[in-house]
Write an enzyme that holds these catalytic residues in place. Structure first.
Site, PDB file in Angstrom:
ATOM      1  N   HIS A 370       0.809  -1.217   0.000  1.00  0.00           N
ATOM      2  CA  HIS A 370       0.000   0.000   0.000  1.00  0.00           C
ATOM      3  C   HIS A 370       0.839   1.261   0.000  1.00  0.00           C
ATOM      4  O   HIS A 370       0.526   2.243  -0.655  1.00  0.00           O
ATOM      5  CB  HIS A 370      -0.927  -0.005   1.215  1.00  0.00           C
ATOM      6  CG  HIS A 370      -1.764  -1.234   1.258  1.00  0.00           C
ATOM      7  ND1 HIS A 370      -2.332  -1.718   2.396  1.00  0.00           N
ATOM      8  CD2 HIS A 370      -2.096  -2.082   0.281  1.00  0.00           C
ATOM      9  CE1 HIS A 370      -2.976  -2.821   2.126  1.00  0.00           C
ATOM     10  NE2 HIS A 370      -2.849  -3.069   0.843  1.00  0.00           N
ATOM     11  N   ARG A 513     -13.811   3.117  -9.902  1.00  0.00           N
ATOM     12  CA  ARG A 513     -13.999   1.685  -9.720  1.00  0.00           C
ATOM     13  C   ARG A 513     -14.519   1.458  -8.310  1.00  0.00           C
ATOM     14  O   ARG A 513     -13.998   2.030  -7.353  1.00  0.00           O
ATOM     15  CB  ARG A 513     -12.674   0.951  -9.895  1.00  0.00           C
ATOM     16  CG  ARG A 513     -12.789  -0.518  -9.506  1.00  0.00           C
ATOM     17  CD  ARG A 513     -11.564  -1.287  -9.824  1.00  0.00           C
ATOM     18  NE  ARG A 513     -10.491  -1.001  -8.879  1.00  0.00           N
ATOM     19  CZ  ARG A 513      -9.267  -1.497  -9.021  1.00  0.00           C
ATOM     20  NH1 ARG A 513      -8.977  -2.247 -10.063  1.00  0.00           N
ATOM     21  NH2 ARG A 513      -8.335  -1.243  -8.136  1.00  0.00           N
ATOM     22  N   ASP A 636      -4.486  -8.324 -13.267  1.00  0.00           N
ATOM     23  CA  ASP A 636      -5.202  -9.509 -12.802  1.00  0.00           C
ATOM     24  C   ASP A 636      -5.418 -10.504 -13.931  1.00  0.00           C
ATOM     25  O   ASP A 636      -5.352 -11.714 -13.709  1.00  0.00           O
ATOM     26  CB  ASP A 636      -6.542  -9.108 -12.169  1.00  0.00           C
ATOM     27  CG  ASP A 636      -6.360  -8.687 -10.720  1.00  0.00           C
ATOM     28  OD1 ASP A 636      -5.605  -9.369 -10.008  1.00  0.00           O
ATOM     29  OD2 ASP A 636      -6.945  -7.662 -10.314  1.00  0.00           O
ATOM     30  N   ARG A 646       0.496 -12.388  -8.666  1.00  0.00           N
ATOM     31  CA  ARG A 646       1.179 -11.148  -9.047  1.00  0.00           C
ATOM     32  C   ARG A 646       2.004 -10.560  -7.906  1.00  0.00           C
ATOM     33  O   ARG A 646       2.869  -9.730  -8.128  1.00  0.00           O
ATOM     34  CB  ARG A 646       0.160 -10.106  -9.558  1.00  0.00           C
ATOM     35  CG  ARG A 646      -0.885  -9.728  -8.529  1.00  0.00           C
ATOM     36  CD  ARG A 646      -2.019  -8.931  -9.146  1.00  0.00           C
ATOM     37  NE  ARG A 646      -1.801  -7.498  -9.044  1.00  0.00           N
ATOM     38  CZ  ARG A 646      -2.733  -6.593  -9.278  1.00  0.00           C
ATOM     39  NH1 ARG A 646      -3.956  -6.973  -9.648  1.00  0.00           N
ATOM     40  NH2 ARG A 646      -2.482  -5.321  -9.167  1.00  0.00           N
ATOM     41  N   CYS A 683      -6.272  -0.708 -18.606  1.00  0.00           N
ATOM     42  CA  CYS A 683      -5.836   0.099 -17.462  1.00  0.00           C
ATOM     43  C   CYS A 683      -4.825  -0.599 -16.564  1.00  0.00           C
ATOM     44  O   CYS A 683      -4.460  -0.095 -15.527  1.00  0.00           O
ATOM     45  CB  CYS A 683      -7.034   0.564 -16.642  1.00  0.00           C
ATOM     46  SG  CYS A 683      -7.890  -0.773 -15.824  1.00  0.00           S
TER      47      CYS A 683
HETATM   48  C1  PEP Z   1      -5.619  -4.735 -12.975  1.00  0.00           C
HETATM   49  O1  PEP Z   1      -5.914  -5.764 -12.387  1.00  0.00           O
HETATM   50  O2  PEP Z   1      -4.973  -4.734 -14.047  1.00  0.00           O
HETATM   51  C2  PEP Z   1      -6.023  -3.427 -12.449  1.00  0.00           C
HETATM   52  C3  PEP Z   1      -5.879  -2.335 -13.168  1.00  0.00           C
HETATM   53  O3  PEP Z   1      -6.526  -3.367 -11.207  1.00  0.00           O
HETATM   54  P1  PEP Z   1      -5.625  -3.539  -9.893  1.00  0.00           P
HETATM   55  O4  PEP Z   1      -4.179  -3.449 -10.314  1.00  0.00           O
HETATM   56  O5  PEP Z   1      -6.044  -2.462  -8.991  1.00  0.00           O
HETATM   57  O6  PEP Z   1      -6.014  -4.907  -9.438  1.00  0.00           O
HETATM   58 MG    MG Z   2      -7.372  -5.757 -10.825  1.00  0.00          MG
END
Ligand code: PEP
Ligand code: MG
Length: 758
Positions: A370, A513, A636, A646, A683
């Site tokens: 974080h 989101r 993800d 990840r 994104c």
């Molecule tokens: C993703 O999973 O690519 C994403 C943009 O969301 P986060 O990284 O917040 O899981």
């Molecule tokens: Mg994600």
């Protein structure tokens, strides 16, 4: 024998040592006097001080009893002899016949063949070995535990002399310098881009114990007991508060804490050290340094983790005993500060003065922690996962980090510093060039307009919108606001925050989101059961559907904030069209309730979906028929497509996003969305890397959302790109790529030939 009488020796020795420390004499004279003092006090014929050098050899710095000519001449490998053994194990060694030990190695210049009994202890500081202190006797004799303890205590005084640089000038000609001051090249994980040069500031500063020797041991015992009592009460109350305790302090950590706070062995060692003549704080430092040295050499990760708990506890005690503040007070940050922390909560970083901060180095916590998210938002260069860093640096040490490569240079040599300085200047020049692109429209060479948006999650991100020239916020991660808040933000507080975001965006579109918590993103104030596989567990929209109150509150706040304006909302981790339907029904209910209560509605409302679970790839038509827009979360999607966690550094980079499988998945999404006329954005991190972004544009995506620092590089790439040509190239390569691990090299070559900057 009476215990107190036996310990009179070490206490007297410490008092005499203090006198020697106070004398106005040269460092070598001081060290020589200390050797004489130790030898006479321990009734030893020999006392020698060896210092660990930067090249991992040990140099004789002082001796009483061995040949004086050997001082600064005798140099041995740290793997050599008994002294080497002590340096590498960081453990004391007492032998009645040293020459019978398999590690004994003979140094003729010292004349040590005359001696049989041997006692050596490591000179430790913060658990790191700085040298070795040895006494020897010609008779075969056994050293008592008290004598071992006394020598260890004395070694602390020498450790202090070594750490404060007093002995620096004594080294033999040609020496690489002392280990304690040696330059270190460390490597961690790249977290937040940028090169930072500056000086170490410890986030939880170690207390420097200045007063080592006690005048009155009974008084010191009382001080120690009182501090322990205080600490126990504090830890008990933290444990009893349970889950709603301090941010980041979770129950099992606290339980371990409590275990140590009542650990008999630990407490006994503390009391013994005080009984030996140390002040209470010196005792804590001594026992802790010893424990550190031992735990650091453990391979068991569980035990190594306990080291941190013990560190925390010792630190609490030290602060309690010395009355020093636990964190730096405001305004104490020097210029060019590089913050070094074991871990750090996201809110803590916000407390530091941004202007003076040049970088952040974390011992634990990588790119997805974080605090890393906040560092990125603030544009602070950051390197994570740097093993042992907090024990390897002293406040004020020169330090350099490169948040792009994960390199950390501690006490760098001038040439290293010059090369990183050059790197930093080059980067600044490039930033300047990117800034010049800010007002240029993102259109490819063949006239294709691309939407370049920015990812955000905090109010501090928002000024980047104007600075980068992004067309909007393609992903606003609302959970980050929740993560830095001390308690669950209520609807009104949320509405205010979202409203401010829209105010600052000033008409540029923002895609909010809904809460993406669970997995690794935990809210300290929210009770969540521990899961075996959190990435596959109860998270994101799953929580939203099962506990609708949370989602409904958020939706209400968003509608309120966007009254009279445009509102875009998207749902994370949707795995089926039916999940989208269920969430949409819930949202529509909320919207109707607000309308029934005559609340001012947003001017427009669009509900989209994040595409990050592979199951949706096989039901694309259904989801595209429902969602107003889609946004591909490639972080993800990669994780679930390749089954790689990840957050697990061991596997996270095992597969390339430019692997044919990933590119084909992205191709499918782009084709289906374009055919259905549904706007699609990417994104994930992939969108922010120029080469990956090139591939995405070649696949037909026309909107990308990325971290602010990526906008310049991606724009520079696309301005030089012929999108149609790249599409033809990539499609051709994909058709024949079957079985290939990655198209990275092919794409790189393509970009190079076409003169596209990456
Ligand atoms: C993703 O999973 O690519 C994403 C943009 O969301 P986060 O990284 O917040 O899981
Ligand atoms: Mg994600």
């Amino acid at each position: 024998m009476n215990m107190r009488a036996a310990l009179g020796g070490p206490r007297l020795m410490l008092r005499k040592l203090r006198e020697v420390m106070a004398q106005q004499i040269s460092a070598q004279e001081r060290l020589d006097k200390i050797a004489v003092l130790i030898a006479s006090n321990m009734v030893a014929e020999v006392c020698s001080v060896y210092v660990l050098r930067a090249d991992q050899t040990l140099e004789l710095y002082a001796t009483e009893g061995l040949k004086r000519e050997a001082v600064h001449k005798t140099i041995m490998e740290a793997s050599e002899g008994l002294v080497g053994l002590i340096a590498t194990t960081a453990e004391a060694l007492a032998l009645s016949d040293a020459q019978a030990h398999p590690s004994f190695s003979y140094k003729p210049e010292t004349g040590e063949e005359l001696f049989h009994a041997f006692l050596g202890v490591p000179i430790l500081r913060a658990g790191n070995t700085l040298g070795v202190l040895v006494v020897q006797n010609s008779a075969h004799r056994t050293y008592s535990d008290e004598e071992v303890e006394a020598l260890q205590t004395t070694a602390m005084v020498i450790a202090e002399m070594l750490a404060n640089g007093e002995l620096e000038t004594l080294a033999s000609p040609g020496s690489t310098g002392m280990a304690v001051r040696r330059p270190l090249a460390l490597r961690g994980s790249a977290v937040s881009d940028g090169v930072g040069l500056g000086y170490v500031v410890l986030h939880a500063p170690r207390v420097v114990v200045k007063n080592l020797v006690a005048d009155d041991s009974d008084k010191e015992i009382a001080r120690l007991e009182q501090a322990i009592d205080h600490m126990r009460t504090r830890v008990d109350s933290l444990v009893n508060q349970g889950e709603v305790a301090h941010a980041g302090e979770h129950r099992d950590v606290l339980e371990t804490f409590r275990m140590f706070a009542y650990d008999r062995g630990w407490l006994r060692r503390l009391r013994e050290a005080v009984a030996g003549g140390l002040t209470a704080e010196a005792a804590v430092e001594h026992v802790q340094s010893d424990a550190r040295a031992r735990l650091q050499r453990q391979n068991d990760p569980y035990l190594r983790d306990r080291l941190h708990d013990l560190d925390d506890l010792a630190n609490r005690l030290l602060h309690q005993l010395t009355g020093e503040a636990f964190t730096l007070a405001d305004g104490q940050l020097p210029e060019n500060a590089i913050l070094v922390a074991r871990t750090m909560g996201p809110a803590a970083l916000l407390d530091y003065e941004r202007q003076r901060l040049r970088g952040l180095v974390l011992e634990e916590g990588g790119a997805s922690s974080h605090v890393a998210v906040v560092a990125k938002a603030l544009g602070i260069p950051c390197v994570g996962d740097v093993e042992g860093i907090t024990g390897l640096v002293e406040p004020g040490d020169a330090i350099i980090l490169d948040g792009n490569t994960g390199e950390v240079q501690v006490r760098p040599q001038p040439d290293i510093e010059a090369s990183f300085g050059e790197r930093a200047r080059l980067r600044a020049r490039r930033q300047e060039q990117y800034r010049a692109l800010r007002d240029q429209a993102p259109v490819t060479k063949d006239g294709v307009a691309i939407e370049l948006q920015m990812n955000a999650g905090l109010l501090v991100d928002m000024p980047n919108l104007a600075e980068t020239g992004a067309t909007g916020i393609g992903l606003f991660r609302t959970e980050i606001l929740f993560m830095v808040a001390p308690s669950l933000p209520r609807a009104t507080a949320q509405a205010e925050l979202y409203g401010t975001v829209l105010d600052i965006a000033n008409g540029r579109p923002v895609t909010f989101r809904t809460l993406d918590i669970g997995g690794d993103k935990v809210l300290p104030y929210l009770r969540m059961a521990k899961e075996e596989n959190p990435a596959l567990g109860w998270r994101a929209i799953r929580i939203g559907l099962d506990r609708p109150a949370l989602l409904r509150t958020q939706i209400r706040a968003l509608f309120k904030a966007a009254a009279g304006r445009d509102l875009k909302v998207m749902l994370p981790l949707v795995a089926s069209a039916s999940e989208f339907d269920a969430a949409k029904a819930l949202i529509e209910r909320e919207r109707k309730l607000l309308a029934d209560n005559d609340k001012l509605a947003p001017q427009s409302f669009r509900l989209g979906v994040m595409l990050e679970v592979p199951s949706l790839l096989f039901d694309l038509e259904a989801i595209l028929a429902r969602a107003a827009f889609i946004s591909v979360g490639t972080n993800d999607l990669m994780q679930y497509l390749f089954a790689v966690d990840r957050d697990n550094t061991r596997v996270a980079r095992r597969f390339d996003p430019l692997a044919p499988a990933m590119l084909k998945a992205m191709q499918r999404i782009a084709d289906a969305a374009n055919a259905a006329g549904v706007p699609a954005t990417v994104c994930g991190e992939m969108a922010g890397r120029p080469l990956e972004a090139l591939a995405l544009l070649a696949l037909g995506f026309r909107s990308l959302s990325m971290s602010p620092a990526s906008i310049g590089p991606v724009k520079a790439m696309l301005l030089a790109l012929d999108a149609a040509d790249a599409a033809a190239f990539l499609k051709g390569r994909l058709a024949e790529a079957s079985g290939k691990a990655s198209l990275r090299v092919a794409l790189q070559t393509y970009a190079e030939k076409a003169g596209i900057p990456l």
